[in-house]
Design a protein around this motif. Sequence first.
Motif, PDB file in Angstrom:
ATOM      1  N   ALA A 219       0.839  -1.200   0.000  1.00 30.64           N
ATOM      2  CA  ALA A 219       0.000   0.000   0.000  1.00 30.64           C
ATOM      3  C   ALA A 219       0.867   1.240   0.000  1.00 30.64           C
ATOM      4  CB  ALA A 219      -0.908  -0.009   1.227  1.00 30.64           C
ATOM      5  N   GLU A 220       0.320   2.303  -0.525  1.00 30.13           N
ATOM      6  CA  GLU A 220       0.983   3.601  -0.458  1.00 30.13           C
ATOM      7  C   GLU A 220      -0.088   4.663  -0.375  1.00 30.13           C
ATOM      8  OE1 GLU A 220       2.062   4.907  -4.870  1.00 30.13           O
ATOM      9  OE2 GLU A 220       3.029   3.017  -4.315  1.00 30.13           O
ATOM     10  N   LEU A 221       0.262   5.784   0.234  1.00 30.73           N
ATOM     11  CA  LEU A 221      -0.686   6.883   0.350  1.00 30.73           C
ATOM     12  C   LEU A 221      -0.924   7.522  -1.001  1.00 30.73           C
ATOM     13  CD1 LEU A 221       0.554   8.641   3.614  1.00 30.73           C
ATOM     14  CD2 LEU A 221      -1.518   7.286   3.304  1.00 30.73           C
ATOM     15  N   GLY A 222      -2.182   7.801  -1.271  1.00 29.80           N
ATOM     16  CA  GLY A 222      -2.532   8.529  -2.478  1.00 29.80           C
ATOM     17  C   GLY A 222      -2.487  10.023  -2.213  1.00 29.80           C
ATOM     18  N   PRO A 223      -2.885  10.841  -3.189  1.00 30.40           N
ATOM     19  CA  PRO A 223      -2.820  12.294  -3.037  1.00 30.40           C
ATOM     20  C   PRO A 223      -3.573  12.816  -1.809  1.00 30.40           C
ATOM     21  CG  PRO A 223      -3.259  11.714  -5.313  1.00 30.40           C
ATOM     22  CD  PRO A 223      -3.328  10.438  -4.514  1.00 30.40           C
ATOM     23  N   ALA A 224      -4.746  12.274  -1.536  1.00 30.27           N
ATOM     24  CA  ALA A 224      -5.526  12.737  -0.379  1.00 30.27           C
ATOM     25  C   ALA A 224      -4.802  12.422   0.921  1.00 30.27           C
ATOM     26  CB  ALA A 224      -6.908  12.101  -0.386  1.00 30.27           C
ATOM     27  N   GLY A 225      -4.235  11.228   1.022  1.00 25.56           N
ATOM     28  CA  GLY A 225      -3.502  10.845   2.229  1.00 25.56           C
ATOM     29  C   GLY A 225      -2.251  11.671   2.437  1.00 25.56           C
ATOM     30  N   LEU A 226      -1.571  11.982   1.349  1.00 25.63           N
ATOM     31  CA  LEU A 226      -0.356  12.796   1.448  1.00 25.63           C
ATOM     32  C   LEU A 226      -0.668  14.226   1.900  1.00 25.63           C
ATOM     33  CD1 LEU A 226       1.535  11.538  -1.717  1.00 25.63           C
ATOM     34  CD2 LEU A 226       2.129  11.091   0.668  1.00 25.63           C
ATOM     35  N   LYS A 227      -1.885  14.700   1.605  1.00 22.59           N
ATOM     36  CA  LYS A 227      -2.293  16.039   2.045  1.00 22.59           C
ATOM     37  C   LYS A 227      -2.853  16.015   3.467  1.00 22.59           C
ATOM     38  CE  LYS A 227      -3.426  17.739  -2.550  1.00 22.59           C
ATOM     39  NZ  LYS A 227      -4.517  18.138  -3.457  1.00 22.59           N
ATOM     40  N   GLY A 228      -2.915  14.815   4.075  1.00 18.94           N
ATOM     41  CA  GLY A 228      -3.446  14.714   5.439  1.00 18.94           C
ATOM     42  C   GLY A 228      -4.945  14.511   5.507  1.00 18.94           C
ATOM     43  N   ASN A 229      -5.572  14.211   4.378  1.00 14.07           N
ATOM     44  CA  ASN A 229      -7.021  14.003   4.333  1.00 14.07           C
ATOM     45  C   ASN A 229      -7.362  12.523   4.437  1.00 14.07           C
ATOM     46  OD1 ASN A 229      -7.365  16.766   3.902  1.00 14.07           O
ATOM     47  ND2 ASN A 229      -7.128  16.517   1.703  1.00 14.07           N
ATOM     48  N   GLY A 230      -6.883  11.862   5.471  1.00 16.31           N
ATOM     49  CA  GLY A 230      -7.108  10.425   5.619  1.00 16.31           C
ATOM     50  C   GLY A 230      -8.480  10.092   6.165  1.00 16.31           C
ATOM     51  N   VAL A 231      -8.664   8.825   6.443  1.00 18.45           N
ATOM     52  CA  VAL A 231      -9.928   8.319   6.968  1.00 18.45           C
ATOM     53  C   VAL A 231      -9.984   8.600   8.465  1.00 18.45           C
ATOM     54  CG1 VAL A 231     -11.322   6.254   7.254  1.00 18.45           C
ATOM     55  CG2 VAL A 231     -10.000   6.559   5.176  1.00 18.45           C
ATOM     56  N   LYS A 232     -11.114   9.166   8.906  1.00 16.69           N
ATOM     57  CA  LYS A 232     -11.293   9.559  10.299  1.00 16.69           C
ATOM     58  C   LYS A 232     -12.183   8.560  11.036  1.00 16.69           C
ATOM     59  CE  LYS A 232     -13.231  13.381   8.967  1.00 16.69           C
ATOM     60  NZ  LYS A 232     -13.328  13.161   7.571  1.00 16.69           N
ATOM     61  N   PRO A 233     -12.157   8.607  12.370  1.00 20.94           N
ATOM     62  CA  PRO A 233     -13.065   7.746  13.151  1.00 20.94           C
ATOM     63  C   PRO A 233     -14.518   8.001  12.740  1.00 20.94           C
ATOM     64  CG  PRO A 233     -11.501   8.839  14.604  1.00 20.94           C
ATOM     65  CD  PRO A 233     -11.322   9.435  13.236  1.00 20.94           C
ATOM     66  N   GLY A 234     -15.258   6.917  12.594  1.00 21.32           N
ATOM     67  CA  GLY A 234     -16.661   7.013  12.202  1.00 21.32           C
ATOM     68  C   GLY A 234     -16.892   6.908  10.710  1.00 21.32           C
ATOM     69  N   ASP A 235     -15.845   7.151   9.891  1.00 19.08           N
ATOM     70  CA  ASP A 235     -15.997   6.992   8.443  1.00 19.08           C
ATOM     71  C   ASP A 235     -16.283   5.528   8.125  1.00 19.08           C
ATOM     72  OD1 ASP A 235     -15.463   9.660   8.072  1.00 19.08           O
ATOM     73  OD2 ASP A 235     -13.452   9.368   7.238  1.00 19.08           O
ATOM     74  N   VAL A 236     -17.091   5.317   7.095  1.00 19.41           N
ATOM     75  CA  VAL A 236     -17.426   3.961   6.666  1.00 19.41           C
ATOM     76  C   VAL A 236     -16.740   3.684   5.330  1.00 19.41           C
ATOM     77  CG1 VAL A 236     -19.300   2.408   6.004  1.00 19.41           C
ATOM     78  CG2 VAL A 236     -19.641   4.032   7.871  1.00 19.41           C
ATOM     79  N   ILE A 237     -16.039   2.543   5.268  1.00 18.29           N
ATOM     80  CA  ILE A 237     -15.387   2.140   4.025  1.00 18.29           C
ATOM     81  C   ILE A 237     -15.934   0.785   3.593  1.00 18.29           C
ATOM     82  CG2 ILE A 237     -13.295   3.468   4.449  1.00 18.29           C
ATOM     83  CD1 ILE A 237     -11.936   0.875   5.329  1.00 18.29           C
ATOM     84  N   ASP A 238     -15.896   0.523   2.312  1.00 18.12           N
ATOM     85  CA  ASP A 238     -16.299  -0.780   1.761  1.00 18.12           C
ATOM     86  C   ASP A 238     -15.043  -1.498   1.310  1.00 18.12           C
ATOM     87  OD1 ASP A 238     -19.157  -0.623   1.987  1.00 18.12           O
ATOM     88  OD2 ASP A 238     -19.121   0.839   0.359  1.00 18.12           O
ATOM     89  N   ILE A 239     -14.900  -2.742   1.722  1.00 19.50           N
ATOM     90  CA  ILE A 239     -13.758  -3.567   1.333  1.00 19.50           C
ATOM     91  C   ILE A 239     -14.296  -4.766   0.571  1.00 19.50           C
ATOM     92  CG2 ILE A 239     -11.834  -4.969   2.167  1.00 19.50           C
ATOM     93  CD1 ILE A 239     -11.892  -3.134   4.686  1.00 19.50           C
ATOM     94  N   ARG A 240     -13.741  -4.987  -0.601  1.00 24.23           N
ATOM     95  CA  ARG A 240     -14.126  -6.159  -1.393  1.00 24.23           C
ATOM     96  C   ARG A 240     -12.867  -6.943  -1.697  1.00 24.23           C
ATOM     97  NH1 ARG A 240     -16.997  -1.835  -3.670  1.00 24.23           N
ATOM     98  NH2 ARG A 240     -19.189  -1.953  -3.106  1.00 24.23           N
ATOM     99  N   THR A 241     -12.908  -8.234  -1.423  1.00 28.81           N
ATOM    100  CA  THR A 241     -11.735  -9.076  -1.669  1.00 28.81           C
ATOM    101  C   THR A 241     -12.161 -10.315  -2.434  1.00 28.81           C
ATOM    102  OG1 THR A 241      -9.920 -10.272  -0.612  1.00 28.81           O
ATOM    103  CG2 THR A 241     -11.936 -10.068   0.654  1.00 28.81           C
ATOM    104  N   ARG A 242     -11.337 -10.686  -3.419  1.00 25.33           N
ATOM    105  CA  ARG A 242     -11.586 -11.913  -4.204  1.00 25.33           C
ATOM    106  C   ARG A 242     -10.377 -12.782  -4.146  1.00 25.33           C
ATOM    107  NH1 ARG A 242     -13.645 -10.288  -9.989  1.00 25.33           N
ATOM    108  NH2 ARG A 242     -13.180  -8.162  -9.589  1.00 25.33           N
TER     109      ARG A 242
END
Length: 134
Positions: A111-134
């Motif tokens: 994994a590596e940080l994308g543009p949003a992560g590099l600007k400090g706009n990461g995922v905060k507590p309470g945010d909901v993410i969807d994970i799909r794995t095959r």
Amino acid sequence: MMYSGAQSNRLAVIRDFLYITDQLCRPGLSALLDLHPQNVLFGTFAENLRYDDKKRQLSVRYQIPPKACSNNIGGKLPLSGFLSLFDEISTWNLLCEDKWRRPGVSTHLQAELGPAGLKGNGVKPGDVIDIRTR
């Protein structure tokens, strides 16, 4: 909650694995991420697991718990937390797909940080993410 067909079988495999894991291991990082077997088996997290037999895909809707975030990076979930989360959930799907039900099948995660992560706009507590794995 009742599931039908293949989804019921796949999720039953995950639940059996987590039940055994709970009996053998002390809670660690999985407890920090609220992926402790008791939470997945009996908590609201169980309602957010879906298995698509046609795609052979496990989908998980996950709410970021405050205790998994770091004050050192502005209260966001660190990249290492994402990797741990993906590792755990991909293990569940690999367990379902492997006919011998081996949880230790090796995969490569990167994994590596994308543009949003590099600007400090990461995922905060309470945010909901969807994970799909095959």
